[in-house]
Design a protein around this motif. Structure first.
Motif, PDB file in Angstrom:
ATOM      1  N   GLU A 385     -39.526  24.707  23.752  1.00  0.00           N
ATOM      2  CA  GLU A 385     -38.336  24.664  22.895  1.00  0.00           C
ATOM      3  C   GLU A 385     -37.821  23.236  22.716  1.00  0.00           C
ATOM      4  O   GLU A 385     -37.672  22.497  23.683  1.00  0.00           O
ATOM      5  CB  GLU A 385     -37.242  25.523  23.521  1.00  0.00           C
ATOM      6  N   PHE A 386     -37.529  22.872  21.466  1.00  0.00           N
ATOM      7  CA  PHE A 386     -36.934  21.582  21.157  1.00  0.00           C
ATOM      8  C   PHE A 386     -35.643  21.787  20.359  1.00  0.00           C
ATOM      9  O   PHE A 386     -35.651  22.439  19.320  1.00  0.00           O
ATOM     10  CB  PHE A 386     -37.895  20.721  20.332  1.00  0.00           C
ATOM     11  N   LYS A 387     -34.563  21.241  20.868  1.00  0.00           N
ATOM     12  CA  LYS A 387     -33.323  21.197  20.095  1.00  0.00           C
ATOM     13  C   LYS A 387     -33.477  20.089  19.061  1.00  0.00           C
ATOM     14  O   LYS A 387     -33.873  18.972  19.399  1.00  0.00           O
ATOM     15  CB  LYS A 387     -32.143  20.908  21.016  1.00  0.00           C
ATOM     16  N   VAL A 388     -33.144  20.399  17.802  1.00  0.00           N
ATOM     17  CA  VAL A 388     -33.352  19.398  16.749  1.00  0.00           C
ATOM     18  C   VAL A 388     -32.103  19.092  15.940  1.00  0.00           C
ATOM     19  O   VAL A 388     -32.059  18.099  15.202  1.00  0.00           O
ATOM     20  CB  VAL A 388     -34.496  19.815  15.794  1.00  0.00           C
ATOM     21  N   ALA A 389     -31.073  19.921  16.039  1.00  0.00           N
ATOM     22  CA  ALA A 389     -29.826  19.685  15.309  1.00  0.00           C
ATOM     23  C   ALA A 389     -28.753  20.598  15.875  1.00  0.00           C
ATOM     24  O   ALA A 389     -29.037  21.487  16.693  1.00  0.00           O
ATOM     25  CB  ALA A 389     -30.005  19.946  13.815  1.00  0.00           C
ATOM     26  N   ILE A 390     -27.520  20.360  15.463  1.00  0.00           N
ATOM     27  CA  ILE A 390     -26.393  21.182  15.892  1.00  0.00           C
ATOM     28  C   ILE A 390     -25.707  21.759  14.664  1.00  0.00           C
ATOM     29  O   ILE A 390     -25.474  21.069  13.666  1.00  0.00           O
ATOM     30  CB  ILE A 390     -25.393  20.360  16.730  1.00  0.00           C
ATOM     31  N   ASP A 391     -25.384  23.038  14.745  1.00  0.00           N
ATOM     32  CA  ASP A 391     -24.765  23.763  13.636  1.00  0.00           C
ATOM     33  C   ASP A 391     -23.450  24.378  14.109  1.00  0.00           C
ATOM     34  O   ASP A 391     -23.318  24.751  15.278  1.00  0.00           O
ATOM     35  CB  ASP A 391     -25.721  24.870  13.176  1.00  0.00           C
ATOM     36  N   GLY A 392     -22.500  24.451  13.225  1.00  0.00           N
ATOM     37  CA  GLY A 392     -21.303  25.251  13.449  1.00  0.00           C
ATOM     38  C   GLY A 392     -21.316  26.335  12.393  1.00  0.00           C
ATOM     39  O   GLY A 392     -21.124  26.041  11.198  1.00  0.00           O
ATOM     40  N   ILE A 393     -21.595  27.576  12.765  1.00  0.00           N
ATOM     41  CA  ILE A 393     -21.671  28.641  11.771  1.00  0.00           C
ATOM     42  C   ILE A 393     -20.319  28.760  11.069  1.00  0.00           C
ATOM     43  O   ILE A 393     -19.278  28.909  11.718  1.00  0.00           O
ATOM     44  CB  ILE A 393     -22.057  29.984  12.403  1.00  0.00           C
ATOM     45  N   ILE A 546     -38.733  13.786  14.095  1.00  0.00           N
ATOM     46  CA  ILE A 546     -37.538  14.613  13.904  1.00  0.00           C
ATOM     47  C   ILE A 546     -36.441  14.209  14.875  1.00  0.00           C
ATOM     48  O   ILE A 546     -35.251  14.174  14.520  1.00  0.00           O
ATOM     49  CB  ILE A 546     -37.883  16.115  14.072  1.00  0.00           C
ATOM     50  N   LEU A 547     -36.829  13.879  16.111  1.00  0.00           N
ATOM     51  CA  LEU A 547     -35.852  13.558  17.145  1.00  0.00           C
ATOM     52  C   LEU A 547     -35.361  12.116  17.082  1.00  0.00           C
ATOM     53  O   LEU A 547     -34.383  11.772  17.748  1.00  0.00           O
ATOM     54  CB  LEU A 547     -36.455  13.821  18.527  1.00  0.00           C
ATOM     55  N   SER A 548     -36.015  11.272  16.291  1.00  0.00           N
ATOM     56  CA  SER A 548     -35.640   9.858  16.254  1.00  0.00           C
ATOM     57  C   SER A 548     -34.377   9.651  15.417  1.00  0.00           C
ATOM     58  O   SER A 548     -34.151  10.318  14.407  1.00  0.00           O
ATOM     59  CB  SER A 548     -36.784   9.014  15.691  1.00  0.00           C
ATOM     60  N   SER A 549     -33.565   8.703  15.851  1.00  0.00           N
ATOM     61  CA  SER A 549     -32.280   8.447  15.191  1.00  0.00           C
ATOM     62  C   SER A 549     -32.456   7.949  13.761  1.00  0.00           C
ATOM     63  O   SER A 549     -31.648   8.283  12.886  1.00  0.00           O
ATOM     64  CB  SER A 549     -31.471   7.416  15.994  1.00  0.00           C
ATOM     65  N   LEU A 564     -28.100  15.294  17.058  1.00  0.00           N
ATOM     66  CA  LEU A 564     -28.038  15.456  18.508  1.00  0.00           C
ATOM     67  C   LEU A 564     -27.418  14.216  19.160  1.00  0.00           C
ATOM     68  O   LEU A 564     -27.682  13.088  18.732  1.00  0.00           O
ATOM     69  CB  LEU A 564     -29.439  15.651  19.075  1.00  0.00           C
ATOM     70  N   PRO A 565     -26.605  14.397  20.200  1.00  0.00           N
ATOM     71  CA  PRO A 565     -26.155  13.247  20.991  1.00  0.00           C
ATOM     72  C   PRO A 565     -27.348  12.546  21.623  1.00  0.00           C
ATOM     73  O   PRO A 565     -28.395  13.162  21.865  1.00  0.00           O
ATOM     74  CB  PRO A 565     -25.252  13.888  22.060  1.00  0.00           C
ATOM     75  N   GLN A 566     -27.210  11.259  21.919  1.00  0.00           N
ATOM     76  CA  GLN A 566     -28.321  10.475  22.450  1.00  0.00           C
ATOM     77  C   GLN A 566     -28.867  11.066  23.743  1.00  0.00           C
ATOM     78  O   GLN A 566     -30.087  11.074  23.962  1.00  0.00           O
ATOM     79  CB  GLN A 566     -27.873   9.025  22.685  1.00  0.00           C
ATOM     80  N   ALA A 567     -27.987  11.565  24.600  1.00  0.00           N
ATOM     81  CA  ALA A 567     -28.445  12.141  25.878  1.00  0.00           C
ATOM     82  C   ALA A 567     -29.350  13.344  25.640  1.00  0.00           C
ATOM     83  O   ALA A 567     -30.337  13.552  26.357  1.00  0.00           O
ATOM     84  CB  ALA A 567     -27.254  12.540  26.739  1.00  0.00           C
TER      85      ALA A 567
END
Length: 577
Positions: A385-393, A546-549, A564-567
């Protein structure tokens, strides 16, 4: 071992020839039509034996070309390249900014090629019973803090330090990565070449040295495992997967540098070296490891050669569909030989396709279920699993609706059918029309878990395929309500509602990045991409981009999701191996 000795003898002869006549045979190789000539190469002693083998094998296949290889250290080779004395410099470290500036002042920009992978080996005498060190202990040994083996778990024996000369790339790499650019101990014996360090440690019960892994198979020495810290797992430089993944702390690439983009026989020589059927097939004979597929492709591009076309397939979440399609388009512009085909259908559909081996990746707006992992494992698929973005439904209504916020209880009551008129939640006397996603959607599942507490949706809910369909429905329905990914909530004709846990709590909006990232907004969630096992080759390149800033994460913002936050980026990057 017989082959290795054969190459070593030939290599020694080659060095003698180079020392005698190399400077006179040097010539500028800029003509793409050259069929023969001399290539002069100099630099890293760590790479010396491997480069000698490459030279002998290449000359056997190309008898009109002579390749002269000599050592002296990475800095010596790079200086010779800058001064126009050689065609190619071999180096066990990357070229410095100051060296690039000197080369540019001389009229060219050096081009870097990754040609092998090394795990620097820490060696001790066979009588030494220390088998593993932490990086901190190794630092303490080489900066003089620890002077007796009993300080790091060994016997009462004085430590004798052996290292490389200051022109060595290995000397500099070790100084940067182990000593953190602090001084070596003044008691370190500085030797020229890996073989000299091996010989010294073979004859010294208290000796310790560092050498390229290609030199660590000698008798009379032990190779130590390394741990990042006392709590970490130990890894050996002889463990290829640990070295290639970077889990072994002293993993590094080895390099060749040329005067600008190589042409003629130099270009042909470099292509032969990086080819897996040619030069790379010889890397293992010396104990090093071959380069990755991505490094091979990067090398070709630097030679002006387009790598073979590759197509990856990815399927899943409709919430992520537009985002992933733009990912694909921008990625293809940067890496035109790689095409990533993106399709939707819902998170469940995408994960099922991954489980059944029908796609390379799956995008999902929810976490994979335990039952899906079990099904995947039964098929020999091991999802990562890779987190790639954050959503607020976003919960949306028609723009004319007077309701501006809802509690969780009110939103739950609307979607389970308890509340059927807007006047029951502070609005006008108007029937509520429910719009939601199809059951294969990750957003459908997530909303059911977070808002309905895993109870059933109202039977009156209109189940639509895709976020855009819900937006369109609510735009045309004064009593309509729907839930969509925040990336789709900027359309006209709709209103985004604030949410709060209870009447006594503050309201939060999915348009408030801080509220979403902190989790104060109750429908904050990660968006995911799943791969089959640890990504390799082009899949790894795709996920890294995808994960690069400055790659995928900049696209995330453009689409209306949150990066995603840097951490978290660092945490996900670590999964790439």
């Amino acid at each position: 071992m017989e082959n290795k000795m054969k190459y070593l003898v030939i290599g020694v002869v080659a060095i003698i020839i180079v020392a005698a006549v190399g400077v006179f045979l040097f010539q500028d190789n800029d003509d793409d039509n050259d069929e023969g000539g001399v290539i002069v190469q100099k630099g890293s002693d760590t790479l010396l034996e491997l480069c000698q083998i490459w030279a002998e094998e290449y000359m056997a296949e190309n008898p009109a070309v002579e390749v002269e290889v000599s050592g002296g250290g990475s800095s010596t080779g790079i200086t010779a390249l800058i001064n126009g004395q050689v065609d190619v410099a071999q180096a066990s470290r990357q070229i410095k900014a100051s060296e690039i500036e000197s080369a540019q002042a001389a009229g060219f920009t050096p081009v870097e090629f990754k040609v092998a992978i090394d795990g620097i080996a820490i060696i001790v005498h066979t009588s030494n019973d220390v088998g593993v060190l932490t990086v901190e202990q190794l630092r303490g040994i080489y900066n003089g803090t620890y002077t007796n083996w009993n300080q790091v778990g060994g016997a009462d024996e004085d430590i004798t330090l052996y290292g490389r000369q200051s022109t060595s790339g290995t000397y500099e790499y070790f100084w940067e990565h182990v000593l953190q650019k602090e001084n070596y101990s003044q008691d370190m014996n500085m030797l020229s070449g890996n073989s000299a360090i091996v010989a010294a440690v073979q004859g010294d019960a208290g000796g310790v040295g560092y050498v390229g892994i290609g030199y660590a198979d000698a008798s009379g020495i032990n190779v130590l495992d390394l741990k990042a810290d006392a709590e970490s797992e130990a890894f050996a430089p002889t463990d290829e997967s640990a070295v290639k993944s970077g889990k072994y702390d002293l993993s590094r690439y080895l390099y060749l540098y040329t005067k600008g983009t190589p042409t003629g026989i130099v270009k042909d020589y470099l292509r032969w070296i990086v080819n897996f059927d040619d030069g790379q097939s010889l890397v293992g004979e010396i104990g090093f490891y071959e380069i990755s597929q991505n490094a091979y492709e990067d090398n070709l591009v630097k030679m002006g050669v387009t790598p073979a076309s590759v197509t990856l397939t990815q399927k899943g979440s409709d919430t992520m569909l537009e985002l992933c399609q733009i990912f694909s388009e921008d990625f293809h512009e940067e890496f035109p030989w790689i095409t990533v085909e993106i399709t939707g259908g819902g998170s469940g559909t995408g994960i099922s396709a991954l489980v059944n081996g029908q796609v390379d990746l799956a995008q999902a707006s929810r976490s994979i279920k335990a039952s899906e992992i079990a099904a995947a494992n039964a098929n020999g698929v091991y999802p990562v699993e890779f987190k790639v973005a954050i959503d607020g439904i976003a919960v949306i209504t028609n723009d004319d609706n007077g309701v501006t916020n809802l509690t969780k209880e009110q939103l739950q009551g609307i979607y389970n059918g308890t509340y059927t008129n807007w006047n029951q939640v502070g609005g006008a006397d108007l029937d509520i029309t429910l719009y939601g996603r199809q059951s294969s959607s990750g957003t459908y599942v997530y909303f059911q878990e977070e808002i309905l507490d895993n109870e059933n949706y109202s039977q009156d809910m209109n189940m639509l395929t895709g976020n855009s369909a819900i937006v369109n429905a609510v735009q045309g329905d004064a009593g309509g309500i729907g839930y969509i990914g925040i990336g789709y909530a900027s359309a006209s004709g709709i209103k985004v509602l604030d949410l709060r846990e209870t009447e006594a709590d503050p309201t939060f909006s999915p348009l408030d990045e801080e509220a979403v990232l902190s989790g104060d907004y109750m429908l904050s969630r990660y968006l995911y991409i799943y791969t089959d096992g640890t990504p390799t080759d082009q899949v790894s390149r795709w996920m890294s981009w995808i994960l690069s800033s400055d790659g995928g994460q900049s696209v995330v913002t453009e689409i209306g999701f949150y990066p995603l936050p840097q951490a978290v980026i660092e945490q996900e990057m670590a999964k790439l191996g």
